[in-house]
Design a protein around this motif. Structure first.
Motif, PDB file in Angstrom:
ATOM      1  N   PHE A  58       0.861  -1.182   0.000  1.00 23.65           N
ATOM      2  CA  PHE A  58       0.000   0.000   0.000  1.00 23.65           C
ATOM      3  C   PHE A  58       0.898   1.233   0.000  1.00 23.65           C
ATOM      4  O   PHE A  58       1.855   1.306   0.779  1.00 23.65           O
ATOM      5  CB  PHE A  58      -0.909   0.017   1.228  1.00 23.65           C
ATOM      6  N   THR A  59       0.605   2.160  -0.868  1.00 29.37           N
ATOM      7  CA  THR A  59       1.423   3.370  -0.961  1.00 29.37           C
ATOM      8  C   THR A  59       0.545   4.605  -0.811  1.00 29.37           C
ATOM      9  O   THR A  59      -0.670   4.552  -0.957  1.00 29.37           O
ATOM     10  CB  THR A  59       2.159   3.438  -2.311  1.00 29.37           C
ATOM     11  N   GLU A  60       1.187   5.711  -0.529  1.00 25.73           N
ATOM     12  CA  GLU A  60       0.499   6.994  -0.475  1.00 25.73           C
ATOM     13  C   GLU A  60       1.491   8.090  -0.812  1.00 25.73           C
ATOM     14  O   GLU A  60       2.712   7.906  -0.708  1.00 25.73           O
ATOM     15  CB  GLU A  60      -0.110   7.234   0.892  1.00 25.73           C
ATOM     16  N   THR A  61       0.979   9.219  -1.263  1.00 24.73           N
ATOM     17  CA  THR A  61       1.860  10.324  -1.615  1.00 24.73           C
ATOM     18  C   THR A  61       2.538  10.856  -0.360  1.00 24.73           C
ATOM     19  O   THR A  61       1.914  11.046   0.677  1.00 24.73           O
ATOM     20  CB  THR A  61       1.081  11.454  -2.301  1.00 24.73           C
ATOM     21  N   SER A  62       3.826  11.084  -0.471  1.00 26.48           N
ATOM     22  CA  SER A  62       4.600  11.616   0.652  1.00 26.48           C
ATOM     23  C   SER A  62       4.233  13.072   0.902  1.00 26.48           C
ATOM     24  O   SER A  62       4.040  13.848  -0.035  1.00 26.48           O
ATOM     25  CB  SER A  62       6.093  11.508   0.337  1.00 26.48           C
ATOM     26  N   VAL A  63       4.164  13.439   2.190  1.00 28.72           N
ATOM     27  CA  VAL A  63       3.941  14.853   2.525  1.00 28.72           C
ATOM     28  C   VAL A  63       5.272  15.577   2.721  1.00 28.72           C
ATOM     29  O   VAL A  63       5.284  16.768   3.010  1.00 28.72           O
ATOM     30  CB  VAL A  63       3.060  15.004   3.786  1.00 28.72           C
ATOM     31  N   ARG A  64       6.369  14.843   2.559  1.00 32.76           N
ATOM     32  CA  ARG A  64       7.681  15.449   2.786  1.00 32.76           C
ATOM     33  C   ARG A  64       7.945  16.610   1.838  1.00 32.76           C
ATOM     34  O   ARG A  64       8.573  17.601   2.209  1.00 32.76           O
ATOM     35  CB  ARG A  64       8.768  14.380   2.623  1.00 32.76           C
ATOM     36  N   SER A  65       7.447  16.512   0.616  1.00 29.80           N
ATOM     37  CA  SER A  65       7.657  17.571  -0.368  1.00 29.80           C
ATOM     38  C   SER A  65       6.450  18.497  -0.488  1.00 29.80           C
ATOM     39  O   SER A  65       6.491  19.455  -1.257  1.00 29.80           O
ATOM     40  CB  SER A  65       7.970  16.955  -1.740  1.00 29.80           C
ATOM     41  N   TYR A  66       5.383  18.222   0.261  1.00 30.12           N
ATOM     42  CA  TYR A  66       4.206  19.093   0.237  1.00 30.12           C
ATOM     43  C   TYR A  66       4.535  20.417   0.935  1.00 30.12           C
ATOM     44  O   TYR A  66       5.351  20.469   1.850  1.00 30.12           O
ATOM     45  CB  TYR A  66       3.026  18.432   0.951  1.00 30.12           C
ATOM     46  N   SER A  67       3.855  21.462   0.482  1.00 30.41           N
ATOM     47  CA  SER A  67       4.092  22.788   1.062  1.00 30.41           C
ATOM     48  C   SER A  67       2.774  23.523   1.236  1.00 30.41           C
ATOM     49  O   SER A  67       1.846  23.361   0.436  1.00 30.41           O
ATOM     50  CB  SER A  67       5.030  23.607   0.165  1.00 30.41           C
ATOM     51  N   LYS A  68       2.675  24.337   2.293  1.00 26.20           N
ATOM     52  CA  LYS A  68       1.519  25.207   2.474  1.00 26.20           C
ATOM     53  C   LYS A  68       1.596  26.403   1.522  1.00 26.20           C
ATOM     54  O   LYS A  68       0.606  27.087   1.308  1.00 26.20           O
ATOM     55  CB  LYS A  68       1.454  25.712   3.915  1.00 26.20           C
ATOM     56  N   LEU A  69       2.792  26.643   0.991  1.00 29.19           N
ATOM     57  CA  LEU A  69       3.001  27.753   0.072  1.00 29.19           C
ATOM     58  C   LEU A  69       2.736  27.288  -1.353  1.00 29.19           C
ATOM     59  O   LEU A  69       3.243  26.248  -1.770  1.00 29.19           O
ATOM     60  CB  LEU A  69       4.435  28.277   0.203  1.00 29.19           C
ATOM     61  N   ASP A  70       1.961  28.078  -2.098  1.00 30.44           N
ATOM     62  CA  ASP A  70       1.598  27.707  -3.459  1.00 30.44           C
ATOM     63  C   ASP A  70       1.109  26.256  -3.491  1.00 30.44           C
ATOM     64  O   ASP A  70       1.664  25.406  -4.198  1.00 30.44           O
ATOM     65  CB  ASP A  70       2.805  27.882  -4.393  1.00 30.44           C
ATOM     66  N   PRO A  71       0.049  25.928  -2.727  1.00 30.90           N
ATOM     67  CA  PRO A  71      -0.345  24.530  -2.532  1.00 30.90           C
ATOM     68  C   PRO A  71      -0.754  23.799  -3.800  1.00 30.90           C
ATOM     69  O   PRO A  71      -0.728  22.569  -3.835  1.00 30.90           O
ATOM     70  CB  PRO A  71      -1.514  24.630  -1.539  1.00 30.90           C
ATOM     71  N   TYR A  72      -1.143  24.537  -4.849  1.00 33.44           N
ATOM     72  CA  TYR A  72      -1.557  23.833  -6.067  1.00 33.44           C
ATOM     73  C   TYR A  72      -0.389  23.107  -6.726  1.00 33.44           C
ATOM     74  O   TYR A  72      -0.604  22.189  -7.520  1.00 33.44           O
ATOM     75  CB  TYR A  72      -2.209  24.814  -7.044  1.00 33.44           C
TER      76      TYR A  72
END
Length: 563
Positions: free
Chosen positions: A260-274
């Motif tokens: 089972f996999t999921e997208t990592s939040v390590r590279s997610y940002s609150k800035l320019d979230p799109y």
């Protein structure tokens, strides 16, 4: 050219030596080594992979391909998107709507404790006999597991899926409950080699006692998938090879196991979230090409508060790939790729060696208790942070191409997602800078010491550099003398400025500076030169590769707190 003539066209064969010669000519004297990319794990990505490189794997290649394909039950993957609900009734309504719109699993993730009536449990029981389940339950939220009491004996074999529970649970035979969870390793900053090596070490501890076959039938694995496209594909394929090798070491055949996999939040940002949409799409494509059995896409606004539309978009990321790319029809899409097969083998070797290191340290539990494993993971995380801070690696909209006018959302991940709220993220230092900039009164300027056409490249770089910290500088007209610079800074009440100009122009005007503003110069200069200029008020320099966060913190400290 007609279609028939196109069909008869033959392309001439080229050798690696010919490509190398052409590449060296294109580089105009720069070394070919510069095209090689080192990874955080110490591997080297080649600029070109050839059949000869693949052939060098010898007998390992067919064994590798067989291991990848045999440990997966069937082509394709299940869309396993989370449902945000406030009650059991709300959950049932939303999960049925999601199933009608492309979701393929009953995903329950303990957003909050829910009270279930018998009729609601009976309705849920009807669903889990038709769709696989994916339950993540806490110690306080076990009531949903009573659903199995409402499944008839004749339907019990149809109940399949996985459960992540803090406590032992009694479930139907086809539901897996023994999770080897690599999310904590990933979210604490671990590399691919860390994840794979730890997975083997956790397996070794899991299989110390009991029947190997029975335990293997209960196993499932969870990985986060980041944005390094080819490396993440190779990671999942390498794990299946390692699983086969692990089983072989125990004298057991390798059974198919679900990943089972999921997208990592390590590279997610609150800035320019799109931009997180692009990251999610990239990671998802890696996951499915790598052979995930089920996948979850976190919405682009996951770090704040996901909206219904963002959850829908997240689900559609998978549906577009499934329907448009047709990768769900192939068991191992990456098989035979010169690049991915070679990289898979390199990760297999590196991860197995790391597994042996962990075992020498006493095994997974002992390595964690001693701090050895944590320290090793932290060292790599600091290295990764350094690459982001110096822009050797990019986070679009965060450490490059930032929009300083963008509002910074202060909402946090819900406590029910604590494993993500505590995850290390590369964007965190920049989010803090941007928040601080909104609370600081600071007047800044970029000073043009020549015609715009001559200084524009420097000016644009400085503007982009400052934008990362939420700083919007005033752009000066051409200032040819020290007196004009001093006057401009005084009239505009500038707190901080950067001089953009040629080395000769800087040397001409700097001795005449007499301003209260803190001043830096654009470009990289020897320390001796900067020390000489210091007496005239020049504090330092800004250049490509200079760490962002420390410098921007220094600049923001020059301002006053906004009230």
């Amino acid at each position: 050219m007609t279609i028939e003539s196109m069909k008869k066209t033959k392309f001439s064969q080229r050798t690696y030596a010919e490509w190398q010669q052409a590449a060296e000519q294109a580089l105009k004297g720069k070394p070919l080594e510069g095209l090689k990319t080192p990874t955080i794990e110490g591997l080297t990505l080649e600029p070109l992979y050839t059949k000869e490189m693949l052939d060098s794997l010898g007998n390992a290649l067919p064994l590798q391909v067989a291991a990848v394909q045999n440990s997966k039950t069937k082509p394709g993957w299940l869309v396993a998107q989370e449902v945000d609900a406030i009650s059991a009734k709300d959950f049932l309504a939303k999960i049925k709507e999601d199933l009608a719109r492309g979701n393929e699993m009953i995903v329950y993730t303990s957003f909050q404790k829910m009270d279930w009536t018998d009729s609601e449990l009976e309705e849920l029981a009807g669903l889990i006999t038709k769709y696989p389940l994916y339950f993540k339950v806490t110690q306080e939220d076990q009531e949903i597991l009573q659903v199995f009491d409402f499944v008839g004996n004749e339907q019990m074999e149809n109940v399949q899926g996985v459960i992540f529970s803090e406590e032992p649970v009694h479930v139907p035979r086809n539901v897996r409950t023994a999770l080897i969870d690599l999310l904590p390793v990933h979210n604490s900053g671990g590399t691919i080699v860390h994840e794979l090596g730890v997975a083997l070490s956790m397996l070794a501890e899991e299989m110390e006692t009991g029947n190997f076959t029975e335990k293997a039938d209960r196993l499932w694995f969870r990985f986060a998938v980041d944005t390094q496209f080819f490396q993440e594909i190779a990671k999942l394929r390498a794990f299946r090879v390692l699983w086969t090798a692990f089983c072989s070491a125990y004298g057991q055949p390798a059974k198919a196991v679900p990943i089972f996999t999921e997208t990592s939040v390590r590279s997610y940002s609150k800035l320019d979230p799109y931009v997180n949409l692009l990251r999610a799409g990239n990671a998802t494509f890696s996951a499915v090409l790598g052979g995930a059995d089920a996948h979850t896409v976190h919405p682009h606004d996951f770090l704040t508060k996901p909206e219904p539309v963002s959850r829908r978009i997240a689900r559609n990321v998978q549906l577009v790939i499934k329907e448009e790319a047709h990768v769900s029809h192939v068991a191992d899409t990456a098989a035979g790729s010169y690049f991915i097969e070679t990289l898979t083998k390199e990760y297999v070797d590196a991860a197995w060696n790391y597994f042996l290191e962990i075992e020498e340290a006493g095994g997974y539990t002992e390595a964690m208790k001693s701090g050895w494993l944590t320290d090793d993971i932290q060292a790599k995380w600091m290295e990764r942070e350094g690459e982001i801070a110096s822009r050797k690696a990019s986070l679009i909209g965060t450490n490059i191409y930032a929009n300083p006018q963008e509002p910074v959302k202060d909402a946090e991940i819900d406590y029910s997602h604590i494993e993500y709220a505590t995850a290390k993220r590369l964007a965190t230092p920049f989010e803090k800078l941007r928040t601080r900039s909104k609370e600081t009164l600071l007047k800044t300027a970029v000073l043009h010491l020549g015609p715009l056409k001559d200084v524009k490249r420097q000016s644009d770089f400085i503007v982009g550099y400052l934008a990362v910290g939420g700083i919007e500088p005033l752009l000066s007209p051409e200032l040819a003398t020290a007196d004009s610079i001093n006057s401009f800074l005084a009239e505009q009440e500038i707190d901080y400025a950067v001089l953009c100009g040629t080395k000769e122009k800087l040397a001409e005007v700097i001795p005449g500076l007499a301003a209260k503003a803190a001043i830096d110069v654009a470009g990289k200069y020897p320390q001796e030169q900067l020390s000489e200029w210091k007496q005239f008020g020049v504090r330092g320099s800004i250049y490509n590769g200079k760490p962002l966060t420390d410098k921007l913190e220094q600049i923001l400290s020059l301002g006053k707190k906004a009230f």
